[in-house]
Scaffold this active site. Structure first.
Site, mmCIF file in Angstrom:
data_model
loop_
_atom_site.group_PDB
_atom_site.id
_atom_site.type_symbol
_atom_site.label_atom_id
_atom_site.label_comp_id
_atom_site.label_asym_id
_atom_site.label_seq_id
_atom_site.Cartn_x
_atom_site.Cartn_y
_atom_site.Cartn_z
ATOM 1 N N GLY A 136 0.863 -1.190 0.000
ATOM 2 C CA GLY A 136 0.000 0.000 0.000
ATOM 3 C C GLY A 136 0.892 1.230 0.000
ATOM 4 N N ASP A 242 7.629 -2.597 15.294
ATOM 5 C CA ASP A 242 7.002 -1.382 15.818
ATOM 6 C C ASP A 242 5.698 -1.757 16.509
ATOM 7 O OD1 ASP A 242 6.442 1.353 16.274
ATOM 8 O OD2 ASP A 242 5.158 1.412 14.501
ATOM 9 N N HIS A 266 5.057 0.889 19.206
ATOM 10 C CA HIS A 266 4.108 1.467 18.238
ATOM 11 C C HIS A 266 4.300 2.983 18.105
ATOM 12 C CE1 HIS A 266 -0.043 0.668 16.261
ATOM 13 N NE2 HIS A 266 0.658 1.577 15.577
ATOM 14 N N SER A 269 4.476 6.515 13.485
ATOM 15 C CA SER A 269 4.115 7.823 12.919
ATOM 16 C C SER A 269 4.399 8.951 13.906
ATOM 17 C CB SER A 269 2.632 7.828 12.527
ATOM 18 O OG SER A 269 1.827 7.653 13.664
HETATM 19 O O1 LIG Z 1 -0.658 2.516 13.462
HETATM 20 C C1 LIG Z 1 -0.859 3.661 13.181
HETATM 21 C C2 LIG Z 1 -2.016 4.104 12.468
HETATM 22 O O2 LIG Z 1 -2.876 3.282 12.148
HETATM 23 O O3 LIG Z 1 -2.101 5.303 12.211
#
Ligand SMILES: O=CC(=O)O
Length: 299
Positions: A136, A242, A266, A269
């Site tokens: 993706g 992550d 996690h 981002s």
């Molecule tokens: O894992 C992070 C998200 O889905 O934005």
């Protein structure tokens, strides 16, 4: 309370408030911006005024989308804007795991650094095959960032061959081929019934003993016990994670005891720039919805 020409905004807390705190006030509001577990009970408690839900995340496996839409509530998320940051995370996890960064650090802390010429050898990225599971937006950004490392070949797998894959010079293969023939396997898949625990004992056994497995998708796509076994028994060389199951990993969890696993909680981002972009995309979803337009990223 903040106001703009379209709406008044109440911010409950700088970070994530609890479900109960949100539900206490939500029946008064037309829209919700937040990452909360949203199911039938939540929607019943939220009342009938709610028209838009916008999660400031790309993933939306924490919400029952069917149930939300059945009630005529619009729902949006914040993909794409985070792809670069998450791809950077995948690259550093891959490099860290391939070069035994965590193991080196542990040995350093234990005063066990040796001076040997062949000590703690990792693996180059140069001249290797990288397999992307789920090409993706994030997968594409990973390929772009890895190209300067002189990768020999990129494989990807998914439901179908993609133009983006062709444009990037990546070869579409089935999952079996990707697992068997990649030096590095990077999973970017979302959590769906199809991907739930797709990385099982069987999958790790197909991978090479020198393989590095990276997961920046969702923890539940991996059978954690199987991954622990694969790393302990050196069925694979190392992992960079992550995302994990559970999240966060409790102190003392088996995964945290493994020298050949580079793990972060996690944070893919979590940069100033990207979190701003995600917040703006999530807010734009709501502004569009209030104006009766299609959301910026509507589900
Ligand atoms: O894992 C992070 C998200 O889905 O934005």
């Amino acid at each position: 309370m903040y106001s703009c020409s379209l709406c008044d905004v109440t911010i409950l807390k700088p970070n994530w408030p609890t479900e109960a705190e949100v539900l206490k006030v939500l029946p008064e509001y037309d829209a919700l911006l937040g990452k909360l577990h949203i199911d039938t009970d939540f929607l019943n408690a939220a009342g009938s005024k709610l028209k838009i839900i916008s999660t400031p995340s790309a993933g939306y496996d924490h919400m029952n989308i069917q149930e939300i839409k059945k009630r005529g509530i619009k729902v949006g998320h914040a993909p794409k804007v985070l792809s670069g940051a998450v791809a950077e995370t995948a690259v550093f996890l891959l490099l860290g795991a391939a070069r035994r960064a965590h193991e080196g650090r542990l040995l350093l802390e234990q005063g066990k650094v040796e001076n040997g010429f062949q000590w703690l050898l990792g693996h180059d990225l140069r001249n290797k095959t990288v397999g992307i599971v789920g090409l993706g937006n994030i997968g594409e950004e990973i390929v772009k960032r890895l190209k300067p490392f002189e990768i020999k070949k990129f494989f990807y797998t998914g439901h179908s061959r993609k133009k983006a894959g062709d444009d990037l010079g990546a070869e579409f293969v089935n999952l079996d081929t990707l697992l068997k023939e990649s030096d590095f396997v990077i999973s970017c898949v979302p959590l769906t019934p199809e991907t739930d625990k797709m990385f099982s004992d069987d999958a790790f056994k197909k991978m090479r003993k020198t393989s590095v497995f990276v997961n920046i998708g969702r923890g539940k796509t991996v059978d954690t016990d199987a991954l622990v076994r694969a790393l302990k028994n050196q069925t694979i060389f190392a992992a960079g994670l992550d995302v994990t199951e559970p999240e966060p990993l409790p102190v003392g969890h088996e995964l945290l005891k493994l020298p050949n696993a580079v793990i972060i909680p996690h944070m893919g981002s979590q940069t100033v720039e990207t979190r701003n972009d995600m917040a703006l995309a999530a807010a734009q979803n709501i502004l569009n919805g209030l104006e009766g337009k299609t959301l910026l990223y509507e589900l």
